[in-house]
Design a protein around this motif. Structure first.
Motif, PDB file in Angstrom:
ATOM      1  N   GLU A  13      -9.007   4.457   0.833  1.00  0.00           N
ATOM      2  CA  GLU A  13      -7.814   4.410   1.689  1.00  0.00           C
ATOM      3  C   GLU A  13      -8.104   3.712   3.005  1.00  0.00           C
ATOM      4  N   GLU A  57       2.713   7.067   2.464  1.00  0.00           N
ATOM      5  CA  GLU A  57       2.736   8.536   2.416  1.00  0.00           C
ATOM      6  C   GLU A  57       1.860   9.147   3.501  1.00  0.00           C
ATOM      7  N   ARG A  58       0.783   8.451   3.825  1.00  0.00           N
ATOM      8  CA  ARG A  58      -0.189   9.048   4.745  1.00  0.00           C
ATOM      9  C   ARG A  58      -0.123   8.461   6.137  1.00  0.00           C
ATOM     10  N   GLU A 113      -8.196  -1.874  -7.785  1.00  0.00           N
ATOM     11  CA  GLU A 113      -7.004  -1.729  -6.960  1.00  0.00           C
ATOM     12  C   GLU A 113      -6.999  -2.756  -5.815  1.00  0.00           C
ATOM     13  N   GLN A 118       0.377   4.128  -1.027  1.00  0.00           N
ATOM     14  CA  GLN A 118      -0.389   5.320  -0.643  1.00  0.00           C
ATOM     15  C   GLN A 118      -0.380   5.528   0.870  1.00  0.00           C
ATOM     16  N   PHE A 167       0.829  -1.208   0.000  1.00  0.00           N
ATOM     17  CA  PHE A 167       0.000   0.000   0.000  1.00  0.00           C
ATOM     18  C   PHE A 167       0.864   1.258   0.000  1.00  0.00           C
TER      19      PHE A 167
END
Lengths: 314, 289, 237
Positions: free
Chosen positions: C142, C129-130, C175, C126, C124
């Motif tokens: 998310e 980053e978060r 995804e 993404q 993951f």
């Protein structure tokens, strides 16, 4: 109602009217007190049992009824019916007032705000001594109804019996109406109540107002019976008695209300002398009811098929 | 006079803050509003009184005993009274805590009677003078200890695994169970912790205050006022609200009338709930995913 | 079907909500490294089955075995410790904690060695980053990834996925499908509840059909791939 049913009701009425001819003064006083708490229990059960709202304002309604009656009779020299009416109106208004926050607040906020409301009133009884004579207590003069004096506990018994009978009749009719069904629905699910064509808000306001009226009349009766009232009669131990009567009798059952009042009013006289004992025994009873018989004594009797139908009619 | 009142308000408010904090941590993890929390505080104070007077133990030992006893008592309450009602309506859970509050009050009244009792002051060093303000020894101890404990508590909540797990249970009990937390056991521990926080308040306040069976009910309403002011369910709000409540009381007593001290909290509760139910610091409800 | 030795074996499992029997008799097996799809219409008992497997609902009858050992009726935290980990439909995340805290809590009580944060973040990117962001501020897609990632951190023996594509936009469904496939290729064992037959067909080796609380059919996922429209018609109507 069948002919047998009518005969049974008539027999019951006669039985209820007779006791003053046979009992001594002490028992008579207890019987009067039972009727006071039958009223309290009818009123409180509407809010706690039927609508399922945790509110601590009941001792406050009770005290308002008592003080309103005492002030109207003693200070304003109003006739008894007018004073009683005033007590009922003040109680109803107080019920309306505490229900307004109940509409938009969550359940525990209602509990907290009513707790504060009750304590605030008790503080007022102490400090508004010009009106209430503060902690030293306020006397309640003897009354007469349309010229007939009601001075003894015997005479009061018949008056109280009539008031309790009228209240039971009114409450039972109210609960059988569309309003009553919506009230029970509010406890489970507000949307279901709305589906019955009554806004949950209206139902809650109505429940609190009616509860305020009934409990305040009970408070007025209490003031008449004791002849003198003081602020400490309307605090947390009064509230414990109210909770216990409703919970032990049975939430959401008017018959249970009567049972609770009979069981618990007779008992505490024996417990008064030892400090704390009343609190211990009542709270243990409450805990026992919550753990082992959530429907109270009425629920226990309700298990017997004989009783079931009648108990849950109301 | 203003500064003096504010300082004694902070002293009083520290106790309200601790009681409100205990109720809030319990509420967050169990969603139960504990109407017996004031009585846990009261019982802690009487326990200390009994240990000091009857057994003559030193104060520190009595304090430790109170902490331990209330931790165990909180656990027992959860196990014996609350857990059996886990599937009952919320009204029953709240009523159970109401019943418990009466039981504790009755128990203490039964054992010690209704009379007011008091303990000798724990500290007898000279009052601290800061300009025109005089801070009395016990107040100084209460304020300093509360501040230290709060720093410790919030560090624990923020950085320890226990704190994170408490937040996890608060956010989602199912989610907590899905990461292997024994939610029932966690909630039981939290009853113990909450009761222990009440004991901390008892330990700090016992040498200074009058002890009587109804002292808990009095503090409960102030704690409710604190929680309402700070936003119900917010940990920081409970602390800020408690201290603010202490200050409001002292100011009302000093500038209006001493009778106002008794009702300031009731008025605060009613006013805040009617005008601004989310509390002064106005964050919305705890966000749930 | 020559399923390898079963990681999870469910025999005639039953459960009810009060008096409503939501699950009457569910039987299924999931072998090591296998991905099994559980299909059925709304209200057929799929979610109830997962809830019962995780210990949220006491079984009214039947048996659950994990690696041959009976675990029927254990409480949720014990089932978790044994390695059954669910990604629920509601996700049940900790909204006021950060992504990082959510993942760490996933690993905090695991009893088996599991992946490092870095490994899970590889699935993951993404989320890497978060990782400092509070979960309630994330988008639905998310959040679904956080739920999956948190479950992976728990080192599951078998992963129960309840509608991983539920409520997500088509791009996100693809995804999620890609991630689940990647997990499978790494050898993860999965039981997957999915309304989206296309996704189920893409991921699963075998399938079971649940109807009115009973497993009424099973088969090879190739059937789904071949003609999932006819299939849907046959089983859902």
């Amino acid at each position: 109602m069948s002919r047998g049913g009518a005969a049974a009701v008539a027999a019951l009425l006669i039985l209820l009217v007779l006791p003053p001819f046979f009992v001594d003064d002490y028992v008579q006083f207890i019987l009067d007190l039972i009727l006071v708490y039958v009223m309290v229990s009818f009123g409180f059960n509407i809010v706690l049992g039927y609508a399922g709202q945790l509110a601590f304002a009941n001792a406050a309604f009770f005290g308002l009824g008592a003080y309103t009656l005492a002030i109207c009779l003693g200070r304003l020299d109003w006739p008894f019916p007018a004073a009683l009416f005033a007590a009922a109106v003040v109680g109803g208004a107080a019920g309306l007032l505490v229900s307004l926050p109940a509409l938009r607040l969550r359940a525990y906020y209602l509990a907290i705000i009513t707790l504060a409301f009750g304590e605030l009133l008790r503080w007022t009884y102490v400090h508004a001594s010009g009106l209430t004579r503060g902690s030293s207590g306020l006397g309640v003069p003897a009354i007469s109804i349309f010229g007939i004096p009601v001075a003894s506990d015997r005479a009061r018994y018949w008056l109280f019996l009539a008031l309790a009978g009228l209240t039971l009749w009114g409450s039972a009719n109210l609960l059988r109406s569309r309003f009553g069904r919506a009230l029970v629905a509010v406890r489970g699910n507000e949307a279901a109540a709305a589906a019955m064509g009554l806004a949950p808000a209206v139902v809650k306001i109505g429940a609190f107002a009616w509860s305020g009226v009934v409990v305040a009349i009970g408070g007025a009766m209490y003031a008449l019976l004791l002849g003198r009232i003081s602020p400490e009669s309307f605090g947390l131990s009064q509230l414990l008695l109210h909770f216990s009567i409703v919970m032990i009798g049975g939430l959401g059952s008017l018959v249970g209300s009567v049972l609770g009042a009979v069981i618990l009013t007779a008992a505490p006289e024996l417990l008064r002398d030892i400090p704390g004992l009343e609190e211990i025994i009542f709270s243990l009873l409450l805990i026992g009811v919550l753990l082992f018989m959530p429907k109270g004594v009425a629920g226990l009797l309700g298990r017997l098929a004989l009783f079931r139908e009648r108990l849950y009619l109301t | 006079m203003f500064a003096q009142l504010v300082v004694s308000g902070i002293g009083q408010g520290s106790i309200y803050a601790l009681v409100a904090l205990g109720m809030t941590i319990l509420f967050r993890v169990t969603t139960v509003v504990n109407f017996a929390h004031g009585e846990l505080f009261m019982a802690g104070a009487f326990l200390i009184y009994a240990l000091l007077n009857a057994l003559g133990v030193p104060y520190a030992a009595a304090a430790l005993a109170a902490l331990l006893f209330l931790f165990l008592f909180g656990n027992a309450v959860e196990r014996l009274l609350m857990r059996p009602l886990a599937n009952a309506p919320h009204l029953s859970l709240a009523m159970m805590t109401v019943a418990l509050s009466y039981l504790l009050r009755g128990g203490v009244r039964f054992l010690w009677g209704g009379n007011v009792r008091s303990l000798p002051p724990m500290f007898s060093f000279a009052p601290i003078e800061v300009g025109p303000v005089v801070i009395d020894a016990q107040d100084a101890v209460i304020i300093a200890s509360t501040a230290a404990l709060l720093v410790l508590f919030f560090a624990l909540m923020r950085y320890s695994r226990f704190g994170k797990e408490a937040q996890a249970v608060t956010d989602s009990t199912r989610g907590a169970a899905l990461v292997g937390i024994n939610v029932a056991a966690f909630q039981r521990t939290m009853w113990g912790v909450a009761a222990m926080v009440a004991a901390v308040a008892s330990i700090l306040v016992a040498p200074e205050t009058m002890l009587y069976p109804d002292m808990g009910a009095r503090v409960l309403l102030r704690a409710f006022a604190a929680m309402t002011l700070g936003g119900f369910g917010s940990l920081g709000g409970a602390v800020a609200g408690g201290i603010l409540m202490g200050i409001i009381e002292q100011l009302a007593g000093g500038y209006v009338s001493t009778a106002m001290i008794d009702i300031a909290s009731y008025i605060v509760i009613i006013a805040v709930l009617l005008l601004r139910p989310s509390g002064l610091f106005g964050r919305a409800e705890v966000v749930r995913v | 079907m020559a399923a390898p030795e079963s990681v999870l074996a469910v025999n005639r499992l039953a459960a009810s909500y009060g008096k409503v029997a939501a699950l009457k008799s569910a039987s299924l097996r999931v072998g090591a490294g296998e991905a099994v799809a559980l299909l059925g219409a709304n209200g057929s008992g799929k979610t109830t089955l997962l809830r019962t497997l995780c210990g949220f609902l006491p079984p009214a009858g039947g048996e659950v075995r994990l690696d041959g050992v009976a675990i029927t009726g254990l409480p949720p935290h014990k089932i978790f410790a044994l390695g059954i980990v669910q990604v629920s439909q509601g996700r049940d995340l900790f909204g006021s904690l950060s992504v990082l805290d959510n993942l760490r809590l996933g690993a905090a009580r695991r009893r088996r060695p599991g992946p490092e944060l870095a490994e899970v973040f590889d699935y993951f990117p993404q989320l890497r980053e978060r990782q400092r962001q509070l979960v309630y501020t994330l988008s639905g897609g998310e959040q679904q990834m956080v739920a999956l990632a948190r479950a992976l951190m728990s080192a599951p023996k078998i992963l129960l996925l309840d509608e991983p594509s539920g409520g997500l936009a088509p791009r996100l469904v693809a995804e999620i499908g890609r991630i689940v496939n990647a997990l499978k290729e790494k050898g993860a064992t999965m039981l997957l509840v999915e309304q989206n037959l296309k996704l189920a067909a893409m991921v699963a080796d075998r399938f079971y059909i649940l109807r009115d609380g009973e497993t009424v059919a099973e088969g090879d996922a190739a059937v789904l791939q071949a003609d999932h429209k006819a299939f849907a018609h046959a089983y859902y109507l």
